[in-house]
Design a protein around this motif. Structure first.
Motif, PDB file in Angstrom:
ATOM      1  N   ALA A 160     -13.833  -7.606   4.348  1.00 38.37           N
ATOM      2  CA  ALA A 160     -13.681  -6.225   3.910  1.00 38.37           C
ATOM      3  C   ALA A 160     -14.750  -5.847   2.896  1.00 38.37           C
ATOM      4  O   ALA A 160     -15.307  -4.742   2.936  1.00 38.37           O
ATOM      5  N   THR A 161     -15.072  -6.755   1.991  1.00 38.00           N
ATOM      6  CA  THR A 161     -16.104  -6.474   0.999  1.00 38.00           C
ATOM      7  C   THR A 161     -17.466  -6.310   1.661  1.00 38.00           C
ATOM      8  O   THR A 161     -18.257  -5.435   1.284  1.00 38.00           O
ATOM      9  N   GLY A 216     -17.741  -2.780   0.665  1.00 36.82           N
ATOM     10  CA  GLY A 216     -18.165  -2.927  -0.719  1.00 36.82           C
ATOM     11  C   GLY A 216     -17.005  -2.792  -1.689  1.00 36.82           C
ATOM     12  O   GLY A 216     -15.887  -3.238  -1.412  1.00 36.82           O
ATOM     13  N   PRO A 217     -17.224  -2.152  -2.835  1.00 32.92           N
ATOM     14  CA  PRO A 217     -16.169  -2.055  -3.851  1.00 32.92           C
ATOM     15  C   PRO A 217     -14.952  -1.260  -3.394  1.00 32.92           C
ATOM     16  O   PRO A 217     -13.879  -1.400  -3.988  1.00 32.92           O
ATOM     17  N   TYR A 218     -15.083  -0.467  -2.338  1.00 37.24           N
ATOM     18  CA  TYR A 218     -13.933   0.297  -1.851  1.00 37.24           C
ATOM     19  C   TYR A 218     -12.849  -0.610  -1.277  1.00 37.24           C
ATOM     20  O   TYR A 218     -11.701  -0.184  -1.115  1.00 37.24           O
ATOM     21  N   ALA A 219     -13.202  -1.848  -0.985  1.00 38.10           N
ATOM     22  CA  ALA A 219     -12.225  -2.778  -0.412  1.00 38.10           C
ATOM     23  C   ALA A 219     -11.386  -3.474  -1.468  1.00 38.10           C
ATOM     24  O   ALA A 219     -10.403  -4.135  -1.137  1.00 38.10           O
ATOM     25  N   GLU A 220     -11.733  -3.356  -2.723  1.00 37.46           N
ATOM     26  CA  GLU A 220     -11.101  -4.182  -3.751  1.00 37.46           C
ATOM     27  C   GLU A 220      -9.611  -3.911  -3.893  1.00 37.46           C
ATOM     28  O   GLU A 220      -8.819  -4.845  -4.102  1.00 37.46           O
ATOM     29  N   GLU A 221      -9.197  -2.672  -3.777  1.00 41.01           N
ATOM     30  CA  GLU A 221      -7.776  -2.358  -3.953  1.00 41.01           C
ATOM     31  C   GLU A 221      -6.920  -3.078  -2.919  1.00 41.01           C
ATOM     32  O   GLU A 221      -5.903  -3.693  -3.249  1.00 41.01           O
ATOM     33  N   GLY A 253       0.804  -1.216   0.000  1.00 40.13           N
ATOM     34  CA  GLY A 253       0.000   0.000   0.000  1.00 40.13           C
ATOM     35  C   GLY A 253       0.837   1.267   0.000  1.00 40.13           C
ATOM     36  O   GLY A 253       0.362   2.328  -0.414  1.00 40.13           O
ATOM     37  N   TYR A 254       2.094   1.153   0.443  1.00 43.80           N
ATOM     38  CA  TYR A 254       2.998   2.301   0.441  1.00 43.80           C
ATOM     39  C   TYR A 254       3.979   2.269  -0.727  1.00 43.80           C
ATOM     40  O   TYR A 254       4.974   2.990  -0.711  1.00 43.80           O
TER      41      TYR A 254
END
Length: 259
Positions: A239-240, A244-249, A202-203
């Motif tokens: 997380a999903t 929702g879709p914000y967790a996909e990354e 993530g970093y």
């Protein structure tokens, strides 16, 4: 999230309890990071420097998290600052820690902090689950998304931190500290390292480099492919369900652990 309450905004009874323990407060700095407490302060007195956290008892989630942090402090002394005292006054639960004069870990690819973080997590493996059974099993956290067999994949006897974000990783004189043990769990020894490898991606770390860093933890290599895959699937499903879709990354980064 509501703004943090400053030292001057705290009730007089709360300020009095702090000064009974450590002397008159000469300076106070509000710490803005974090979500589990209403006040977080770096306080200086004539004889001490301390970190104070306070949760309102009317907020059971925050209060229970803070009580858990206090309960397990003696067990995490190899990697966390010592708790100085604990108190309940009026509607507040307070815990005070020795202050760590450090900085948050830098998890970018150019930083050398990843080696210090790895050493900190390895030292954390010697922390033992305190007696009494209050620390929940990791599988309990994900119970709403578990499939048959998933509970077994999340079994283990290690005391886990489960929130190794840079704000909870402090570095002082090239020694790492793991702070804010408000979300502990009991589970496989490799979980904190795996979650930290995802943080590295993530970093900006390439997945291969993050996997190489994770390979420095024998527990991860010794885990079965099935258990690792179940962990990644369970974390992703949870997380999903929450974001929702914000967790996909981030879910994609978890899946990259298995490539």
């Amino acid at each position: 999230m509501e703004p943090r309450i400053s030292w001057d905004e705290l009730p007089g009874t709360v300020r009095a309890v702090v000064e009974e323990h450590d002397g008159k407060v000469l300076s106070a700095e509000t710490v803005p990071e974090g979500i589990t407490c209403r006040t977080a302060l770096i306080l200086s007195t004539a004889t001490a420097r301390l970190f104070l956290k306070g949760a309102l008892i009317a907020d059971p989630g925050s209060w229970e998290a803070q009580r858990m942090e206090a309960d397990i402090n003696a067990a995490v002394g190899r990697v966390g600052p010592a708790m100085r005292w604990e108190a309940v006054v009026d509607e507040w639960h307070l815990i005070a820690f020795d202050y760590v004069d450090g900085r948050h870990a830098d998890l970018t690819p150019q930083s050398r902090d990843a080696a210090i973080v790895a050493d900190t997590l390895k030292r954390a493996r010697s922390c033992r689950v305190p007696a009494g059974g209050r620390v929940p099993l990791l599988a309990e956290r994900y119970r709403r998304v578990l499939r048959p067999g998933d509970s077994a994949a999340l079994e283990g006897s290690s005391l886990l931190h489960t929130d190794t974000n840079p704000h909870n990783l402090l570095i002082a004189s090239r020694r790492g500290y793991l702070v804010d043990w408000a979300m502990p769990a009991v589970g496989p020894a490799w979980v904190d390292a795996a979650q930290t490898a995802v943080r590295l991606m993530g970093y900006g770390w390439e997945p291969r480099a993050a996997r190489t860093w994770l390979g420095g933890f024998p527990e991860w290599d010794q885990a079965t492919e099935a258990d690792r895959a179940a962990f990644v699937r369970v974390v992703g499903d949870d997380a999903t369900a929450r974001f929702g879709p914000y967790a996909e990354e981030e879910n994609a980064r978890f899946r990259a652990l298995l490539s």
